[in-house]
Design an enzyme around this catalytic site. Structure first.
Site, mmCIF file in Angstrom:
data_model
loop_
_atom_site.group_PDB
_atom_site.id
_atom_site.type_symbol
_atom_site.label_atom_id
_atom_site.label_comp_id
_atom_site.label_asym_id
_atom_site.label_seq_id
_atom_site.Cartn_x
_atom_site.Cartn_y
_atom_site.Cartn_z
ATOM 1 N N GLU A 123 0.802 -1.232 0.000
ATOM 2 C CA GLU A 123 0.000 0.000 0.000
ATOM 3 C C GLU A 123 0.837 1.285 0.000
ATOM 4 O O GLU A 123 0.658 2.152 0.858
ATOM 5 C CB GLU A 123 -0.981 -0.028 1.186
ATOM 6 N N ASN B 32 2.278 -4.376 -3.557
ATOM 7 C CA ASN B 32 0.872 -4.772 -3.403
ATOM 8 C C ASN B 32 0.051 -3.550 -3.008
ATOM 9 O O ASN B 32 0.495 -2.750 -2.172
ATOM 10 C CB ASN B 32 0.832 -5.831 -2.272
ATOM 11 N N HIS C 194 -10.094 -6.047 -2.991
ATOM 12 C CA HIS C 194 -11.178 -5.880 -2.006
ATOM 13 C C HIS C 194 -12.315 -5.161 -2.728
ATOM 14 O O HIS C 194 -12.317 -3.935 -2.841
ATOM 15 C CB HIS C 194 -10.680 -5.086 -0.798
HETATM 16 C C1 XIL Z 1 -6.358 -7.096 7.598
HETATM 17 C C2 XIL Z 1 -6.598 -8.363 8.391
HETATM 18 O O1 XIL Z 1 -7.382 -9.253 7.629
HETATM 19 C C3 XIL Z 1 -7.289 -8.036 9.694
HETATM 20 O O2 XIL Z 1 -7.383 -9.195 10.504
HETATM 21 C C4 XIL Z 1 -6.514 -6.948 10.437
HETATM 22 O O3 XIL Z 1 -7.221 -6.574 11.588
HETATM 23 C C5 XIL Z 1 -6.287 -5.744 9.548
HETATM 24 O O4 XIL Z 1 -5.639 -6.155 8.363
HETATM 25 N N1 XIL Z 1 -5.057 -4.925 3.173
HETATM 26 C C6 XIL Z 1 -4.015 -5.727 3.580
HETATM 27 C C7 XIL Z 1 -4.232 -6.702 4.660
HETATM 28 O O5 XIL Z 1 -2.949 -5.697 2.957
HETATM 29 O O6 XIL Z 1 -3.069 -6.901 5.426
HETATM 30 C C8 XIL Z 1 -5.376 -6.321 5.549
HETATM 31 O O7 XIL Z 1 -5.593 -7.402 6.459
HETATM 32 C C9 XIL Z 1 -6.602 -6.015 4.737
HETATM 33 C C10 XIL Z 1 -6.338 -4.853 3.816
#
Ligand code: XIL
Length: 458
Positions: free
Chosen positions: A152, A193, A229
């Protein structure tokens, strides 16, 4: 009102009885392998046993620790390390013939407090970061197939995110992290990523330029991860074209954190749409020669981050909370070439339910009711959870043929051992005594394993 019959050990044991899948269900990892990609899931290390472990091992050929490899987990205090969860994931993968995506080394979020709140000179911070990368990558050298080295790095407009690393070190932090990772494990594929880069647009344009700059500088980057997502009904039409333009830069691409969330409650129509969308995302990867694979961010709705982060949304994964495959699962399988047991027509079993709610008797402040749940779909229900919300402040005081708990106005009934399975066309009935005051209006809606049911009052 307080819960009625508490969730007992016996109830918990029942969860393990729920069959993970039907005999004829396809195996995603085998289908994916035959198509030359992997199909992965994020996992929670502490859950890797029982039905959760069985489905993870049987269906997926890559796993990603959802949290266990993040900096805040592995080095909560400076110089003191906690590898237990990460080790457990890597050991599980090896025992089950799975690849591991390491996630993630350098990220603005889930940093340990000592790092997030500490003040360091630029030189110190750079060394702290590269040492961290070296330590973690070296620990799992030869055992991790893909590393999300930097996570990110971008703002929504495609400019560089003002993280601690960027603010102090500038863009060169990315090159340094990748170089340290390559030196520590030359065999691992190194990825950058991000989210909201799935379709074309300002943020993915920013990523495209960044990858071009990194490649031009000779930075050892092998792949670009697209988190995926997604929101039901909003899968970018440009997904495949976007993956392709990155692939054309000479890097691998992968969908790394796929989930498709919806406003709850889930309905048959929404779940059918979600099936189409999981299928489309999987097809987009298959259509791009350099797409290495797809990872879902949790395979079951009971292990998804969505309800915690997006209130009122959920049902974002291919299995329901009771480990039953949802239409989305069959959509993935179909994209991967599965044609069902006979190959004719749409092989996806239908799901559906109808609930009859009947008050048997009522007195000054109490009542007795019966609830019948009918399976109106074509696939068996193996283990069920029925939920409803009381419209006028009622509460359940005692139940039979199900374990009923209540939280606020929401009641949750979980099957008893003898009525866990409901064959297509069959039904299960349970009853309870309740308390009421002021009014005893019947609930207007029920969900079975997260999906809405038709309701008949009598
Ligand atoms: C999320 C996890 O799934 C949760 O359990 C945690 O509380 C927060 O992080 N992008 C990412 C992941 O790269 O690491 C994140 O994972 C979701 C968004």
């Amino acid at each position: 009102m307080a819960a009625v019959s508490a969730l007992t050990a016996a109830t918990v044991a029942l969860v393990g009885l729920a069959a993970p899948a039907h005999a004829a269900d396809p195996v995603l990892r085998d289908l994916a392998a035959a198509k030359g990609i992997y199909y992965g899931t994020a996992v929670t290390s502490s859950k890797l046993s029982g039905t959760y472990g069985a489905v993870t091992g049987a269906q997926f050929d890559s796993i990603t620790p959802a949290n266990e490899m993040k900096w805040g987990t592995v080095e909560p205090n400076r110089g003191s390390f906690n590898w237990a969860g990460a080790d457990r994931v890597v050991d599980f993968a090896e025992a089950n013939g799975q690849q591991v995506r390491g996630h993630t080394l350098v990220w603005h979020s889930q940093m340990p407090n000592w790092l997030a709140n500490g003040s360091f000179s630029n030189t110190e911070l750079r060394t702290i970061m590269t040492d961290h990368v070296t330590t973690e990558v070296t620990r799992y050298k030869g055992r991790i197939d893909h590393w999300d080295v930097v996570n990110e790095p971008l703002n929504e407009d495609g400019t560089m995110r003002g993280s601690k690393f960027y603010n102090q070190l500038g863009e060169s932090y990315i090159a340094d992290a990748f170089r340290a990772a390559r030196a520590a494990d030359p065999a691992a594929k190194l990825y950058i990523n991000d989210y909201n880069t799935d379709g074309t647009g300002p943020k993915s344009n920013g990523m495209y330029s960044l990858v071009q700059r990194l490649k031009a500088q000779g930075v050892p980057i092998d792949g670009v991860g697209f988190q995926g997502h997604l929101i039901l009904g909003q899968v970018p039409a440009t997904l495949q074209a976007n993956l392709q333009r990155f692939a054309d830069l000479g890097v691998e691409v992968a969908i790394t954190e796929l989930d498709i969330r919806m406003t709850l409650p889930a309905t048959d129509a929404k779940l059918a749409q979600q099936k189409t969308e999981f299928k489309a995302v999987t097809n987009a990867c298959l259509a791009v020669a350099r797409c290495a694979g797809v990872t879902v961010w949790g395979f079951t709705d009971s292990d998804s981050w969505i309800p915690d982060v997006f209130p009122g949304e959920g049902a974002a994964t291919p299995y329901d909370a009771g480990f039953q495959p949802k239409p989305a699962y069959y959509g993935i399988a179909e994209a991967l070439g599965w044609t069902g047991d006979g190959g004719g027509g749409d092989p996806t079993p239908t799901t559906g339910c109808a609930v009859t709610y009947a008050v048997q008797s009522q007195w000054n402040t109490g009542f007795t009711a019966n609830v019948t749940v009918r399976n109106t779909g074509s696939s068996p229900v193996n283990g069920w959870t029925l939920r409803w919300t009381w419209p006028s402040g009622q509460s359940v005081t005692q139940a039979w043929n199900a374990t009923v708990t209540q939280s606020g106005a929401q009641a949750t009934a979980v099957n008893a051992a003898h009525n866990a399975a409901i064959v297509p066309g069959g039904s299960a009935t349970f009853g309870f005594n309740g308390a009421w005051s002021g009014g005893n209006t019947a609930p207007g809606a029920f969900t079975l394993n997260g999906a809405a049911c038709a309701v008949a009052l009598s």
